[in-house]
Every structure is written in C-alpha cells, then in structure tokens.
Scaffold this active site. Structure first.
Site, PDB file in Angstrom:
ATOM      1  CG  ASN A  98      -1.646   1.274   1.466  1.00  0.00           C
ATOM      2  OD1 ASN A  98      -2.586   1.616   0.741  1.00  0.00           O
ATOM      3  ND2 ASN A  98      -1.222   2.026   2.478  1.00  0.00           N
ATOM      4  CE1 TYR A 163       0.356   7.003  -7.251  1.00  0.00           C
ATOM      5  CE2 TYR A 163      -1.451   7.218  -8.819  1.00  0.00           C
ATOM      6  CZ  TYR A 163      -0.993   6.885  -7.558  1.00  0.00           C
ATOM      7  OH  TYR A 163      -1.876   6.453  -6.601  1.00  0.00           O
ATOM      8  CB  SER A 164       0.019   6.560 -15.264  1.00  0.00           C
ATOM      9  OG  SER A 164      -0.818   7.621 -14.893  1.00  0.00           O
ATOM     10  CB  ALA A 166       4.866   3.221 -10.740  1.00  0.00           C
ATOM     11  CE  LYS A 167      -0.196   3.448  -7.010  1.00  0.00           C
ATOM     12  NZ  LYS A 167      -0.052   2.616  -5.787  1.00  0.00           N
ATOM     13  CB  SER A 197      -5.077   9.144   1.110  1.00  0.00           C
ATOM     14  OG  SER A 197      -4.668   9.382  -0.225  1.00  0.00           O
TER      15      SER A 197
END
Length: 306
Positions: A98, A163-164, A166-167, A197
């Site tokens: 997470n 980020y895209s 890696a995700k 968050s």
C-alpha cells in the site's frame, strides 16, 4: 452469512500510518490478525522519517485489544520489513502493498528524479517486500497478497506519467505472481482504490473527498486477504462504497492472409471494424492472445511448458 475472520494470521501492511493503510491495519486486527504496521513516516512527496507514525497506529490497535507491532523501514528495504514480521510473529500470511508517494508534474516538466522516486517506492518497493515474503508463503502453502494500483494506471491521468506507469506495472507484477502462486495457495489480486488520503487531497475537491472514506475500501481488502477468497489475478475498482471488477476487452480481429504482406491502406479500409467492440471477447491469459493469432494464421501457438 459467512463471517470473514483472520484469526491466527499475520498481516503486513505497508504505508499503514495514515489513510487506507491505517484503516486496513485496524480492521485486520479487529478480525483476529496480528499486524505489522509498516510506515516510514515520510512526506507525501517522499523524504523524511518519523517512527512515531507507525507506532501511533499500533497504540490504537493495542488499546482496542488487538495485537500489532510497528516497523519504520522503507519498502525499498523490503527484506527488513518481512524479517520484522517474522521476528515479532513467526510467520507472514497476508501482504498489502500500500505504501506510496506522489511527484505529479506534466511530462514535459517531469524530472528524472520525479520518475525514479515513484518507481522506487511503488513498483520496486512492492517487488522488494513481496520477494522477501514469497518464499515463506510458498513454503507454508498459504498467502494472500494485494497490490495497490490506481485508475491513473488503468486509464492514464494528466501530470501522472510516472505514477501511471508504476501503478500499471504493479498490476502486471500481480498477474504474473497470480499464475506462479496459485499451485501453492498464494493468491494475488489488485485494487485500484479511490479514497481520501494525503495523496488524493491535492487532486480531488473537498466535497468529493468527504464521501471517499478509506473505510469504504477496507471491506474488499479484508475479503481478498482472507481464506474465504479463492480468486486470484483479478483487478477491482473500489471507492465510495462501490466495488467493481475490471477485465480486458478485445475487439473482433481484422485478419489478413499471413502468407502475404498487407498494407496500411488495407488496414485503413477496415479501421472502423477494428475500432468497434461489436463481437468482442475478453481474453484472460497469454494463451488467449496466442490463440487469436494462431487461429487466423492457421497455426497452433503456445507457450513452452513451465
């Protein structure tokens, strides 16, 4: 109604000091699991360290009658985190990858450091922790792993190329591990959560964040982490009380004679057919991909035996 319990299980949750991870850790403990609460205690953009962040969650769990221990290592040192779980509780049954940071920037402004930090934490961090836990789960014939992807990885998002990438990489990792782990009862699934968050408060309006409580993601994670769940290699969108499973969809193929070369002009003539999803199917394995090509080429394509 079957009750989902985690009695006797040991759960490791990375990035469990805030938001989703904190919610998972507390819920695992409430349902009987012993929990290693991992959090570096760093900044949302990376950097910094504060061991009190993980300890605060442990204190909450213990005060509620649960069992937990804190760990402040970086996920880049995944072996240390897993060893901490073994030292405290003697085994590891559940791993929730997470932990994450954000370094948003339009691609033309993105630095190499922006790119590398995201991949080190999200993708390589999950690899490091999972690789350390994997042999223990295989040896005991039981494991449940949840990877945390994102809608940005599935669909792309402006300012989040790092980020895209890696995700979506995490989803690919999960798919391979689901195949390798099934025979050892190590099941691996992926979630693409939307929740309030530190990472979403800068990209979502306050009125939206108000209905995206982390606790509305936690039930899915509890189920995927339990013995009750026997599914693996699946991807779920979850948030705001809504849960949906995603899968690939493939359009009907435009096929040409494989013994001769076809031209882009020929392909252009059938472009509207290629763009239509009428008559689509839903491939689920590499074998399904090979089968489509093999069928139209008139040959049998298959992977070498594993």
């Amino acid at each position: 109604m079957t009750q989902v319990r985690l009695d006797g299980r040991v759960a490791l949750v990375t990035g469990a000091g805030n938001g989703l991870g904190r919610s998972y850790a507390k819920a695992f403990a409430a349902r009987g699991a012993k929990v290693l609460v991992n959090d570096l205690g760093g900044l949302a953009q990376g950097g910094g360290r504060d061991p009190s962040v993980a300890q605060a969650v442990v204190d909450e769990i213990v005060s509620a009658g649960g069992q937990a221990a804190a760990n402040g290592d970086s996920v880049e040192d995944g072996g240390k985190i897993v060893q901490s779980a073994l030292d405290h509780f003697g085994r590891i049954d559940i791993l929730i990858n997470n932990a994450g940071v954000l370094r948003d920037a339009a691609f033309h402004k993105m630095t190499e450091d922006d790119w590398n930090v995201i991949h080190r934490v999200h993708l390589n961090g999950a690899f490091q922790v999972t690789r350390a836990a994997w042999p223990h789960m295989r040896a005991q014939g039981y494991g449940r792993i949840v990877m945390t992807a994102s809608g940005a990885g599935v669909y792309g998002n402006f300012g989040q190329a790092n980020y895209s990438a890696a995700k979506l990489g995490l989803f690919g990792l999960a798919q391979a591990l689901a195949i390798e782990g099934r025979s050892k009862n190590v099941l691996v699934n992926t979630i693409a959560p939307v929740a309030a968050s530190r990472l979403t408060q800068t990209v979502l309006p306050k009125e939206v964040l108000a209905v995206l409580k982390p606790e509305l993601v936690t039930p899915l994670v509890l189920l995927l982490a339990s013995e009750t769940c026997q599914d693996t290699g699946q991807l779920f969108e979850v948030g705001g009380g809504c849960v949906a499973r995603l899968r690939w969809e493939r359009s009907a193929a435009v096929a040409f004679d494989p013994t001769t070369e076809f031209t882009p002009e020929q392909l252009l003539e059938d472009w509207s057919t290629l763009q239509s999803f009428e008559g689509s199917d839903h491939p689920a394995t590499v074998a399904d991909s090979f089968a489509l090509i093999g069928r139209h080429a008139g040959v049998k394509l298959q992977l070498a035996p594993q």
